[in-house]
Write an enzyme that holds these catalytic residues in place. Structure first.
Site, mmCIF file in Angstrom:
data_model
loop_
_atom_site.group_PDB
_atom_site.id
_atom_site.type_symbol
_atom_site.label_atom_id
_atom_site.label_comp_id
_atom_site.label_asym_id
_atom_site.label_seq_id
_atom_site.Cartn_x
_atom_site.Cartn_y
_atom_site.Cartn_z
ATOM 1 N N ASP A 106 36.526 10.663 67.051
ATOM 2 C CA ASP A 106 37.591 10.774 68.040
ATOM 3 C C ASP A 106 38.505 11.951 67.690
ATOM 4 O O ASP A 106 38.827 12.180 66.520
ATOM 5 C CB ASP A 106 38.391 9.465 68.046
ATOM 6 C CG ASP A 106 39.397 9.384 69.167
ATOM 7 O OD1 ASP A 106 38.985 9.445 70.334
ATOM 8 O OD2 ASP A 106 40.607 9.264 68.877
ATOM 9 N N GLU A 125 23.981 13.529 51.831
ATOM 10 C CA GLU A 125 23.769 12.748 50.608
ATOM 11 C C GLU A 125 23.001 11.465 50.919
ATOM 12 O O GLU A 125 22.051 11.102 50.201
ATOM 13 C CB GLU A 125 25.118 12.418 49.976
ATOM 14 C CG GLU A 125 25.048 11.474 48.787
ATOM 15 C CD GLU A 125 26.424 10.979 48.363
ATOM 16 O OE1 GLU A 125 26.532 9.818 47.922
ATOM 17 O OE2 GLU A 125 27.398 11.749 48.491
#
Length: 585
Positions: A245, A295
Site C-alpha cells: 500500500d 533470500e
C-alpha cells in the site's frame, strides 16, 4: 452469443457446490497446466490475481462482515474461474477507521475476520488448489491505536517513541497553526494537534490520510527493522508475496517544508505533493525487501512477489520502482484511468510496454480495485461520450470488451472481486450507511469508495443474497440493492453469456495458448475507432471503441468475443480474439 473453443456453461459446469451457502460455487475444475518450459519461480510474470476484499467476499459467522473462513470456502469458486492466486485486503487487528488500512498489529488477525489458525488453513487450502496468496502490507502509516503511537502520545516531545512518527511544533505565536500546508488524501489538513501534559502548546503529527492513520517515519531505522520482522512473520507462514500500500510514500522531505502546490479547496486531495510522495530514499526500502524475498526464494525455489501500489504521474516514473533489484511489479493505473477512447488506450499501452517492460519486469494491468468506481459504471458515464447510463448497455459492453483486451495484453493482470459478475457501482447508498472516511472528512460523496465495496451477491433473489446466513444473521455491513439479484453468482454460472463465463473462457485460453501471457505485441493497421494487435505468432485481438460495426481485422469466426460477433464483422463496443492471421499487417 459468445464464441469460444472451450466448453462454457455445460450443465456440469453450472452444478452448485454444497461448500457455499446456496448455489454459490461450483466444484473445482482443473486449470490448464503452465505452458511448456515455463519457469515455476517466475509465475508472477503473467499471473492473473483475484483481489479479495475480505469484508465483502463471504461471511460465515452471521455478523454481516466477510471473514477468512469465507475466503477459504470460496476458493473452489476462484479455482474454477481460473485465476492464479488471490490478494487479500488487510485483515489485521484494527479499529477499522479505514477498514483495516489503519493497522494496530501487523502480526495477527482481527477477531472479526478469524484468527491465525484460520489464516493458516486458508493458505494451506489455497496451495492445495494451486493458488498463490498475497497479503496487503501497509508500511506508510499505522493505526493511532498501534502501541508505538500510544507510547508516542504518552512519552511526549523529544522522546524516542515520537521519532517513529512525524511530530513537529506548530507555527504561529502559540503553535496553533500546522507545521506546513500539506493536505491529506482524504480531505482536510495533513496534521492533527495533540494535547501535552503540562504544556500550553501541543505538537502536531502528520497523517497523509486520516488522523487515525499517523504516518511512520522511515528515516528512523527502527521502522525498517520492524517491517522486516513483519515480512518474515508472514513469509514463514507460507505466503507468496505482498501487495504494498502507498508504495511511493514512506519518505517525506526531511525538513517538512510547505508544498509548492498547496490545495486551495479544503476538500482537495493533495495527491501531487512532491515533498510527501516519490522521494528517492524509498527505493532503498524496496531493494531491501527484494533481497529479503530472494533470500526465501533461494531456500526453496519459490518466487515471492512484491507488487506496489505506485501512484506516480508517468509510466517512466513508475518504471523506476520495478528495476531488477526493486519491486517485481507495480500496478499500471494509467489503463484504469484511461477514458474510453482508442487513441488514449493505445497511448497508455504503448507507454507501459516501452517504459515498464524495458526494465525487465512485466506490466501489471488493472481495470479496477477497491478504491475505484466499478468498470461497468465508469464506462457508462465516461467523459466525452454521450450515453444513457447503464440502461444504454454501453457500460457493460465496454467493460466486457476492456476485460478481454486486458487479458490479451503481455504481462500480469489483477481482477477485483465482482468484476467477473459485471457488478455496477452502487451509487445510491444512503448517507447514514456510508462508512468511507472520505465522506466523513469532506462531507462530499465525490470520490467515496463504499459503492464498489458492497458485499457480493452469491445466490437468491433478496439480500443478503447468500453473503451471510443463519437464523440470527446480521445485515451485510453495507446494504445490497435489490438489483444485485441480476448479478448473483448462481445466475452467472448458469448463463453462458454472463461476464463470469467471459472471464473464465478468457482465463482458460490465456493459460493454454502460448501466444498469450508474457511475450510480444505488434500493432495492426485498423479503422480509426479500432485498436488491434497481434500477440506472438498469430493471435489477433481487436477492440471496436466506436458504436458502429466495422470489418473484422482477421478472417473467420472469433476464438472468443465479448459480445455477438459474426464472421467478418466486429460490432461496436466489442472485443474479439482470432487465431492464425499470418497475413495480418
Amino acid at each position: 452469443m459468445l464464441i469460444a473453443t472451450a466448453g462454457n456453461g455445460s450443465s456440469a459446469d453450472s452444478a452448485p457446490s454444497p461448500s457455499l451457502p446456496g448455489p454459490a460455487s461450483t466444484a473445482p475444475s482443473a486449470v490448464p497446466a503452465p505452458r511448456s518450459g515455463e519457469a515455476a519461480r517466475h509465475w508472477w510474470r503473467d499471473a492473473v490475481i483475484y483481489q479479495v476484499y475480505v469484508r465483502s467476499f463471504l461471511d460465515t459467522t452471521g455478523d454481516g462482515i466477510g471473514d477468512l473462513a469465507g475466503v477459504r470456502t470460496g476458493l473452489p469458486y476462484l479455482k474454477k474461474l481460473g485465476v492464479d492466486g488471490i490478494w487479500l485486503s488487510p485483515f489485521y487487528p484494527s479499529p477499522q477507521h479505514d477498514h483495516g488500512y489503519d493497522v494496530a498489529d501487523y502480526r495477527d488477525v482481527d477477531p472479526v475476520y478469524g484468527d491465525l489458525a484460520e489464516f493458516d488453513r486458508l493458505v494451506a487450502d489455497a496451495h492445495r488448489l494451486g493458488l498463490k496468496v498475497l497479503l496487503d502490507i501497509v508500511p506508510n502509516h499505522c493505526s493511532s491505536e498501534h502501541p508505538w503511537f500510544r507510547a508516542a502520545l504518552k512519552d511526549g516531545p523529544g522522546s524516542p517513541a515520537r521519532s517513529l512518527f512525524h511530530f513537529a511544533d506548530g507555527r504561529g505565536p502559540d503553535g496553533e497553526l500546522p507545521p506546513n500546508n500539506w493536505r491529506a488524501m482524504f480531505g482536510g489538513p495533513a496534521w492533527s494537534r495533540v494535547e501535552e501534559d503540562g504544556a500550553a502548546a501541543g505538537q502536531w503529527y502528520l497523517h497523509m490520510f486520516t488522523p487515525e492513520q499517523p504516518d511512520l517515519n522511515w528515516r528512523n531505522p527502527a521502522v525498517a527493522a520492524d517491517f522486516e520482522d513483519v515480512l518474515r512473520f508472514w513469509l514463514d507462514r507460507g505466503v507468496d508475496g505482498f501487495r504494498i500500500d502507498v508504495a511511493a510514500g514512506l519518505f517525506k522531505h526531511p525538513e517538512l517544508p510547505d508544498s509548492p502546490d498547496p490545495a486551495a479547496d479544503e476538500r482537495t486531495r493533495d495527491s501531487v505533493n512532491p515533498l510527501a510522495w516519490n522521494q528517492p530514499e524509498v527505493h532503498g526500502v524496496w531493494r531491501e525487501w527484494r533481497a529479503l524475498c530472494e533470500e526465501y526464494t533461494a531456500r526453496d525455489g519459490r518466487d515471492r512477489l512484491l507488487v506496489g501500489e505506485v501512484s506516480v504521474r508517468t509510466p517512466a516514473e513508475q518504471a523506476a520502482y520495478v528495476r531488477p533489484d526493486e519491486l517485481h511489479q507495480a500496478f499500471f493505473f494509467h489503463l484504469l484511468t484511461a477514458r474510453w477512447d482508442v487513441a488514449t488506450f493505445r497511448r497508455v499501452i504503448s507507454e507501459a510496454l516501452t517504459d515498464i517492460a524495458d526494465t525487465g519486469s512485466t506490466v501489471t494491468w488493472v481495470l479496477n480495485n477497491h478504491d475505484q468506481v466499478r468498470t461497468v459504471t465508469r464506462y457508462a458515464t465516461d467523459p466525452g461520450h454521450t450515453t444513457e447510463g447503464l440502461g444504454s448497455g454501453l457500460g457493460p459492453a465496454r467493460a466486457r470488451a476492456a476485460a478481454l483486451l486486458m487479458l490479451a495484453l503481455p504481462g500480469a493482470a489483477y481482477v477485483y472481486q465482482g468484476e467477473e459478475l459485471g457488478l455496477p457501482e452502487v451509487v445510491d447508498l444512503p448517507d447514514e450507511a456510508l462508512t468511507d472516511p472520505i465522506f466523513h472528512r469532506t462531507g462530499s460523496r465525490e470520490h467515496i469508495r463504499d459503492g464498489c465495496r458492497v458485499p457480493l451477491p452469491w445466490s437468491g433473489l433478496a439480500s443478503p443474497f447468500g453473503f451471510t446466513s443463519g437464523t440470527d444473521a446480521a445485515r451485510p455491513w453495507l446494504p445490497q440493492p435489490d438489483w444485485f439479484a441480476e448479478h448473483a453468482t448462481d445466475r452467472a454460472l448458469a448463463d453462458t453469456r454472463s461476464f463470469w463465463h467471459l472471464y473464465r473462457e478468457g482465463l482458460h485460453l490465456r493459460r493454454s495458448l502460448p501466444q498469450l501471457g508474457e511475450g510480444t505485441l505488434r500493432w495492426l493497421d485498423s479503422p480509426p475507432q479500432v485498436l488491434a494487435f497481434v500477440r506472438g505468432d498469430g493471435l489477433v485481438c481487436a477492440v471496436n471503441f466506436g458504436t458502429e460495426p466495422v470489418a473484422a481485422p482477421a478472417p473467420g469466426i472469433p476464438l472468443l468475443a465479448s459480445g455477438d460477433c459474426p464472421a467478418g464483422i466486429l460490432p461496436g463496443s466489442t472485443a474479439a480474439w482470432w487465431m492464425h492471421a499470418p497475413d495480418a499487417r
